[in-house]
Write a protein that holds these residues in place. Structure first.
Motif, PDB file in Angstrom:
ATOM      1  N   LYS A  26       1.171  -0.856   0.480  1.00  0.00           N
ATOM      2  CA  LYS A  26      -0.014  -0.269  -0.021  1.00  0.00           C
ATOM      3  C   LYS A  26       1.226   1.158  -0.476  1.00  0.00           C
ATOM      4  CE  LYS A  26      -3.268  -2.577   3.182  1.00  0.00           C
ATOM      5  NZ  LYS A  26      -4.461  -2.231   4.207  1.00  0.00           N
ATOM      6  N   VAL A  27       0.232   2.342  -0.514  1.00  0.00           N
ATOM      7  CA  VAL A  27       0.876   4.241  -0.475  1.00  0.00           C
ATOM      8  C   VAL A  27      -0.565   4.443   0.936  1.00  0.00           C
ATOM      9  CG1 VAL A  27       1.547   6.066  -1.564  1.00  0.00           C
ATOM     10  CG2 VAL A  27       1.795   4.106  -2.903  1.00  0.00           C
ATOM     11  N   LEU A  28       1.092   4.608   1.963  1.00  0.00           N
ATOM     12  CA  LEU A  28       0.292   5.205   3.372  1.00  0.00           C
ATOM     13  C   LEU A  28       1.280   6.387   2.804  1.00  0.00           C
ATOM     14  CD1 LEU A  28       2.094   3.419   5.726  1.00  0.00           C
ATOM     15  CD2 LEU A  28       0.055   2.736   4.495  1.00  0.00           C
ATOM     16  N   GLN A 113       7.544  -1.762  14.512  1.00  0.00           N
ATOM     17  CA  GLN A 113       6.758  -2.919  15.029  1.00  0.00           C
ATOM     18  C   GLN A 113       5.466  -2.818  14.976  1.00  0.00           C
ATOM     19  OE1 GLN A 113       8.996  -5.681  15.542  1.00  0.00           O
ATOM     20  NE2 GLN A 113      10.281  -4.705  14.448  1.00  0.00           N
ATOM     21  N   GLU A 114       4.975  -1.386  14.764  1.00  0.00           N
ATOM     22  CA  GLU A 114       3.815  -1.024  15.073  1.00  0.00           C
ATOM     23  C   GLU A 114       3.081  -0.572  14.199  1.00  0.00           C
ATOM     24  OE1 GLU A 114       3.205   1.872  17.984  1.00  0.00           O
ATOM     25  OE2 GLU A 114       4.427   0.810  19.882  1.00  0.00           O
ATOM     26  N   LYS A 115       1.740  -0.484  13.571  1.00  0.00           N
ATOM     27  CA  LYS A 115       0.771  -0.445  12.586  1.00  0.00           C
ATOM     28  C   LYS A 115       0.982   1.104  12.391  1.00  0.00           C
ATOM     29  CE  LYS A 115      -1.909  -1.472   9.267  1.00  0.00           C
ATOM     30  NZ  LYS A 115      -1.796  -2.479   8.298  1.00  0.00           N
ATOM     31  N   ILE A 116       1.168   1.144  11.329  1.00  0.00           N
ATOM     32  CA  ILE A 116       1.351   3.176  11.070  1.00  0.00           C
ATOM     33  C   ILE A 116      -0.530   3.645  10.798  1.00  0.00           C
ATOM     34  CG2 ILE A 116       2.355   4.618   9.383  1.00  0.00           C
ATOM     35  CD1 ILE A 116       4.966   3.031   8.738  1.00  0.00           C
ATOM     36  N   LEU A 117      -0.705   4.592  11.289  1.00  0.00           N
ATOM     37  CA  LEU A 117      -2.298   5.200  11.283  1.00  0.00           C
ATOM     38  C   LEU A 117      -1.753   6.557  11.270  1.00  0.00           C
ATOM     39  CD1 LEU A 117      -3.949   3.520  14.205  1.00  0.00           C
ATOM     40  CD2 LEU A 117      -3.883   2.711  12.173  1.00  0.00           C
ATOM     41  N   LEU A 118      -1.981   6.323   9.105  1.00  0.00           N
ATOM     42  CA  LEU A 118      -2.299   8.020   8.677  1.00  0.00           C
ATOM     43  C   LEU A 118      -3.596   8.331   7.796  1.00  0.00           C
ATOM     44  CD1 LEU A 118       0.769   7.188   6.791  1.00  0.00           C
ATOM     45  CD2 LEU A 118       0.832   8.956   8.783  1.00  0.00           C
ATOM     46  N   VAL A 137       2.335  12.253   8.853  1.00  0.00           N
ATOM     47  CA  VAL A 137       3.855  11.256   8.459  1.00  0.00           C
ATOM     48  C   VAL A 137       4.379  11.894   9.150  1.00  0.00           C
ATOM     49  CG1 VAL A 137       4.438  12.688   6.190  1.00  0.00           C
ATOM     50  CG2 VAL A 137       4.686  10.207   6.475  1.00  0.00           C
ATOM     51  N   GLU A 138       4.575  13.378  10.154  1.00  0.00           N
ATOM     52  CA  GLU A 138       6.143  13.607  10.080  1.00  0.00           C
ATOM     53  C   GLU A 138       7.046  12.732  11.649  1.00  0.00           C
ATOM     54  OE1 GLU A 138       5.600  17.681  11.419  1.00  0.00           O
ATOM     55  OE2 GLU A 138       5.981  18.032   9.867  1.00  0.00           O
ATOM     56  N   ARG A 139       5.869  12.406  12.055  1.00  0.00           N
ATOM     57  CA  ARG A 139       5.872  11.157  13.348  1.00  0.00           C
ATOM     58  C   ARG A 139       6.484   9.609  12.855  1.00  0.00           C
ATOM     59  NH1 ARG A 139       0.084  12.249  14.227  1.00  0.00           N
ATOM     60  NH2 ARG A 139      -0.462   9.451  13.619  1.00  0.00           N
ATOM     61  N   LEU A 140       6.737   9.471  11.809  1.00  0.00           N
ATOM     62  CA  LEU A 140       7.691   8.935  11.467  1.00  0.00           C
ATOM     63  C   LEU A 140       8.925   8.815  11.245  1.00  0.00           C
ATOM     64  CD1 LEU A 140       5.823   7.058   8.247  1.00  0.00           C
ATOM     65  CD2 LEU A 140       5.577   6.082  10.674  1.00  0.00           C
ATOM     66  N   HIS A 141       9.726  10.331  11.156  1.00  0.00           N
ATOM     67  CA  HIS A 141      10.986  10.585  10.984  1.00  0.00           C
ATOM     68  C   HIS A 141      11.029   9.636   9.660  1.00  0.00           C
ATOM     69  CE1 HIS A 141      10.685  12.659  14.304  1.00  0.00           C
ATOM     70  NE2 HIS A 141      10.507  11.683  15.180  1.00  0.00           N
ATOM     71  N   SER A 142      10.845   9.685   8.527  1.00  0.00           N
ATOM     72  CA  SER A 142      11.226   9.053   7.549  1.00  0.00           C
ATOM     73  C   SER A 142      12.687   9.350   7.150  1.00  0.00           C
ATOM     74  CB  SER A 142      10.618   8.868   6.840  1.00  0.00           C
ATOM     75  OG  SER A 142       9.932   9.553   6.211  1.00  0.00           O
ATOM     76  N   GLU A 143      13.022  10.401   6.753  1.00  0.00           N
ATOM     77  CA  GLU A 143      13.553  11.244   6.313  1.00  0.00           C
ATOM     78  C   GLU A 143      15.169  10.386   6.994  1.00  0.00           C
ATOM     79  OE1 GLU A 143      13.133  13.138  10.615  1.00  0.00           O
ATOM     80  OE2 GLU A 143      11.680  12.904   8.394  1.00  0.00           O
TER      81      GLU A 143
END
Length: 239
Positions: A26-28, A113-118, A137-143
């Motif tokens: 999936k694209v989140l 480890q946890e499900k992402i809720l966006l 999405v900032e909570r993921l710190h994907s950068e």
């Protein structure tokens, strides 16, 4: 002949595509989906070109296509793998994106480890990420996620140049991808080839598991004929 079985393709394309929509990928999140939505990246079918077909946003394109950037930064999206696992390579297909293909990309990864809720994506064509989307999405710190592919150039979507392959040497398990394109543009398909790696700690001692499923690490190592369909279909996941 299918793009996954051409004579000069790397060996890793015989592995499973962990980022295919048919196995639950999936694209989140995506920064921009103005001309074509990021979900197209994960389609199982080969990209198409439909002559004379236009939408209210411009030429219909079978892939992910964003607007030209007028502000600093670049476009990117977050993909949840349908099958978490060890990645052996990427295939980036820019087919039919010629003057409007993404010039460069990089790929970052995470094992969450946890499900992402966006916020739900819905129909995204003709839209861009909202302030609410960015805050979520900032909570993921994907950068800060690990790079499996540093910034590298792509080639335009002509038949002789549209396929770019990138070998990966990581042996770790990954669940999510951040695909960056610099600064913007179009990509038809994005495939993540590898071998599924199950988190067996989540299974009970009496659970019955299909050991031939790609989700549990099965992979097709060879076959005598694949004229009508690849034998990896036997180990796929019904969604």
């Amino acid at each position: 002949m299918s793009s996954s079985t051409r004579e000069h393709d790397p060996e890793f394309v015989q592995m499973n595509n962990l980022a295919c929509e048919s196995v639950g990928a999936k694209v989140l999140f995506a920064t921009d989906d103005w001309f074509a939505a990021a979900e197209n990246l994960l389609n199982k079918s080969d990209p198409e070109f439909k002559v004379g077909l236009f939408t209210e946003y411009g030429k219909w394109m079978d892939g992910w296509e964003t607007r030209r950037k007028r502000i600093p930064g670049h476009d990117w999206c977050i993909i949840e793998l349908g099958v978490p696992g060890v990645i052996h390579g990427f295939h980036v297909d820019t087919r039919f994106f010629t003057g409007n293909y993404a010039p460069r990309i990089s790929v970052q990864v995470a094992c969450l480890q946890e499900k992402i809720l966006l916020p739900p994506r819905g129909d995204r064509i003709g839209s861009a990420a909202t302030e609410e989307d960015f805050k979520a999405v900032e909570r993921l710190h994907s950068e800060k996620w690990e790079y499996l592919l540093k910034m590298t150039e792509l080639t335009p979507g002509y038949a002789e140049s549209c396929h770019s392959y990138f070998h990966v040497t990581s042996k770790d398990r990954w669940t999510h991808i951040r695909l960056n394109m610099y600064p913007d543009g179009g990509i038809a398909r994005f495939k993540v080839y590898g071998i599924g790696k199950r988190d067996w700690s989540l299974c009970g001692p009496n659970d019955l598991e299909d050991l031939l499923s790609m989700a549990n690490g099965s992979v097709c190592l060879g076959y005598s004929d694949a004229h009508y369909g690849h034998p990896r279909n036997l180990i796929g996941i019904c969604t």
